[in-house]
Scaffold this active site. Structure first.
Site, PDB file in Angstrom:
ATOM      1  N   SER A  96      27.676  15.322 -31.875  1.00 23.87           N
ATOM      2  CA  SER A  96      26.956  15.980 -32.903  1.00 23.87           C
ATOM      3  C   SER A  96      27.613  16.913 -33.436  1.00 23.87           C
ATOM      4  CB  SER A  96      25.399  16.482 -32.241  1.00 23.87           C
ATOM      5  OG  SER A  96      24.691  17.071 -33.083  1.00 23.87           O
ATOM      6  N   HIS A 110      25.495  17.823 -41.374  1.00 22.56           N
ATOM      7  CA  HIS A 110      24.982  17.461 -40.352  1.00 22.56           C
ATOM      8  C   HIS A 110      25.369  15.909 -39.968  1.00 22.56           C
ATOM      9  CE1 HIS A 110      22.004  15.369 -37.757  1.00 22.56           C
ATOM     10  NE2 HIS A 110      22.322  16.230 -36.630  1.00 22.56           N
ATOM     11  N   ASN A 112      25.095  13.080 -36.535  1.00 18.15           N
ATOM     12  CA  ASN A 112      25.178  12.728 -35.182  1.00 18.15           C
ATOM     13  C   ASN A 112      25.226  11.140 -34.797  1.00 18.15           C
ATOM     14  OD1 ASN A 112      22.847  12.086 -33.009  1.00 18.15           O
ATOM     15  ND2 ASN A 112      23.762  13.621 -32.140  1.00 18.15           N
ATOM     16  N   VAL A 113      25.716  10.740 -33.647  1.00 15.13           N
ATOM     17  CA  VAL A 113      25.791   9.642 -33.384  1.00 15.13           C
ATOM     18  C   VAL A 113      25.423   9.590 -31.714  1.00 15.13           C
ATOM     19  CG1 VAL A 113      26.806   8.230 -35.105  1.00 15.13           C
ATOM     20  CG2 VAL A 113      28.324   9.137 -33.589  1.00 15.13           C
ATOM     21  N   HIS A 149      25.211   9.454 -50.801  1.00 14.65           N
ATOM     22  CA  HIS A 149      24.439   8.593 -50.287  1.00 14.65           C
ATOM     23  C   HIS A 149      25.092   7.138 -50.550  1.00 14.65           C
ATOM     24  CE1 HIS A 149      20.344  10.176 -49.390  1.00 14.65           C
ATOM     25  NE2 HIS A 149      20.794  11.169 -49.952  1.00 14.65           N
ATOM     26  N   HIS A 179       6.013  22.637 -41.919  1.00 14.54           N
ATOM     27  CA  HIS A 179       5.219  24.032 -41.822  1.00 14.54           C
ATOM     28  C   HIS A 179       5.343  24.679 -43.372  1.00 14.54           C
ATOM     29  CE1 HIS A 179       9.254  25.127 -40.552  1.00 14.54           C
ATOM     30  NE2 HIS A 179       9.094  26.419 -40.750  1.00 14.54           N
ATOM     31  N   GLY A 262      17.199  20.211 -19.694  1.00 13.80           N
ATOM     32  CA  GLY A 262      18.181  21.036 -18.975  1.00 13.80           C
ATOM     33  C   GLY A 262      19.591  20.903 -19.316  1.00 13.80           C
ATOM     34  N   GLY A 263      19.703  20.452 -20.703  1.00 13.67           N
ATOM     35  CA  GLY A 263      21.244  20.796 -21.167  1.00 13.67           C
ATOM     36  C   GLY A 263      21.790  21.862 -21.366  1.00 13.67           C
ATOM     37  N   ARG A 264      23.072  22.035 -21.589  1.00 10.04           N
ATOM     38  CA  ARG A 264      23.678  23.224 -22.009  1.00 10.04           C
ATOM     39  C   ARG A 264      23.426  24.001 -23.276  1.00 10.04           C
ATOM     40  NH1 ARG A 264      29.334  24.697 -23.621  1.00 10.04           N
ATOM     41  NH2 ARG A 264      30.125  26.062 -21.955  1.00 10.04           N
TER      42      ARG A 264
END
Length: 304
Positions: A96, A110, A112-113, A149, A179, A262-264
């Protein structure tokens, strides 16, 4: 670790190195490499590599992290579409990144894979993939949006011409601040819980998206990084970065997954910008470039 898991891990660590080494050359700076491992006895076990460049010439903060973790049960953020796997032990791995440029005319990006594998009691291991990339400009340019794109579409077309329009729509719907009734940026592509092409085909599609990232983003950086700017543009950039923070903390499933499992936290929050500002009910003047961002770019539209 089975051969399938190992092949995904090898791809992801190589992707991280390819991206950070290339971006370091573009910036002229250096990524600090932080190899970490979860302490024994914690609920979530695993390790990762966080690479981060701060206070560079081109990027004010560029973070790119790899993680490979396992746990006794999937968190709620991962099973909302797969209730049959609720409580199943799992492993998750991914790369990421979020790059926050210094120049307001260069967009934040951004990408992420990732892959998640879960093994329900008495059942076979189930693997699925996710990922994508999206662009968040502060001052928009049609040619940049079209290039981004078009590159995303080119990465997905070999896996079915339905994939780009489907994942483009998914991206628009996902990177949306409910929001504020506002898009985070101009989108890109996003997919999650994906396994319909089987392991090999789904992995290949994920890898194609990851491999397309540098081609999608760096030409835009090269076009805009030397654009003159002043305090007005800088102020608007810092204000708009606030929207990025709001989305990542309030709505982003990846952030929620990492924190719930509980990740870092230091690595999970590498997406945060180094400087940001908020202003109460800030308005833009009609006809200004800032106003055009809202009216022309932060709307769902076709760019290809």
């Amino acid at each position: 670790m089975n051969s399938q898991t190992q092949s995904v891990r090898d791809y992801l660590t190589d992707l991280q190195d390819r991206i950070t080494s290339t971006v370091a050359m573009v910036d002229g700076g250096r990524f600090v490499v932080d190899r970490w491992k979860k302490p024994a006895g914690e609920r979530l076990q695993g390790q990762g590599i966080t690479q981060i460049l701060e206070d560079g010439q081109v990027f004010e903060r560029a973070g790119c992290g790899f993680s490979h973790v396992s746990g006794p049960s999937l968190p709620p953020s991962a099973t909302q579409h797969r209730p049959e796997l609720s409580g199943a032990p799992f492993e998750a791995m991914g790369v990421s990144l979020v790059f926050h440029p210094r120049n307001p005319y260069v967009p934040t990006v951004h990408m992420n894979v990732r892959m998640i594998a879960a093994t329900p009691a008495g059942g076979e291991t189930v693997c699925w993939f996710g990922g994508g990339m999206d662009l968040t400009p502060y001052y928009g340019f049609d040619e940049d949006c079209a290039h981004f794109h078009t590159t995303c579409k080119g990465a997905l077309d070999p896996f079915g011409v339905d994939k780009y329009p489907r994942f483009k729509k998914w991206c628009d719907e996902y990177f949306y601040l409910k929001h504020r009734d506002e898009q985070r940026g101009i989108g890109g592509v996003f997919f999650d819980d994906f396994s319909e092409l089987g392991f090999d085909g789904s992995f290949a599609m994920m890898a194609s998206v990851g491999d397309a990232f540098l081609d999608a983003y760096l030409p835009i950086v090269d076009r805009r990084k030397n654009t003159p700017y002043g305090e007005r543009e800088r102020s608007f950039q810092l204000y708009r970065r606030g929207r990025y923070v709001e989305f990542n903390l309030v709505w982003d499933r990846g952030t929620h997954f990492g924190l719930q499992s509980g990740g870092r936290s230091e690595s999970i929050l590498l997406s945060m910008p180094p400087l940001v500002s908020w202003a109460y009910n800030r308005q833009t003047k009609k006809g200004t470039p800032e106003d055009r961002l809202y009216r022309h770019f932060l709307v769902r539209r076709e760019w290809v």
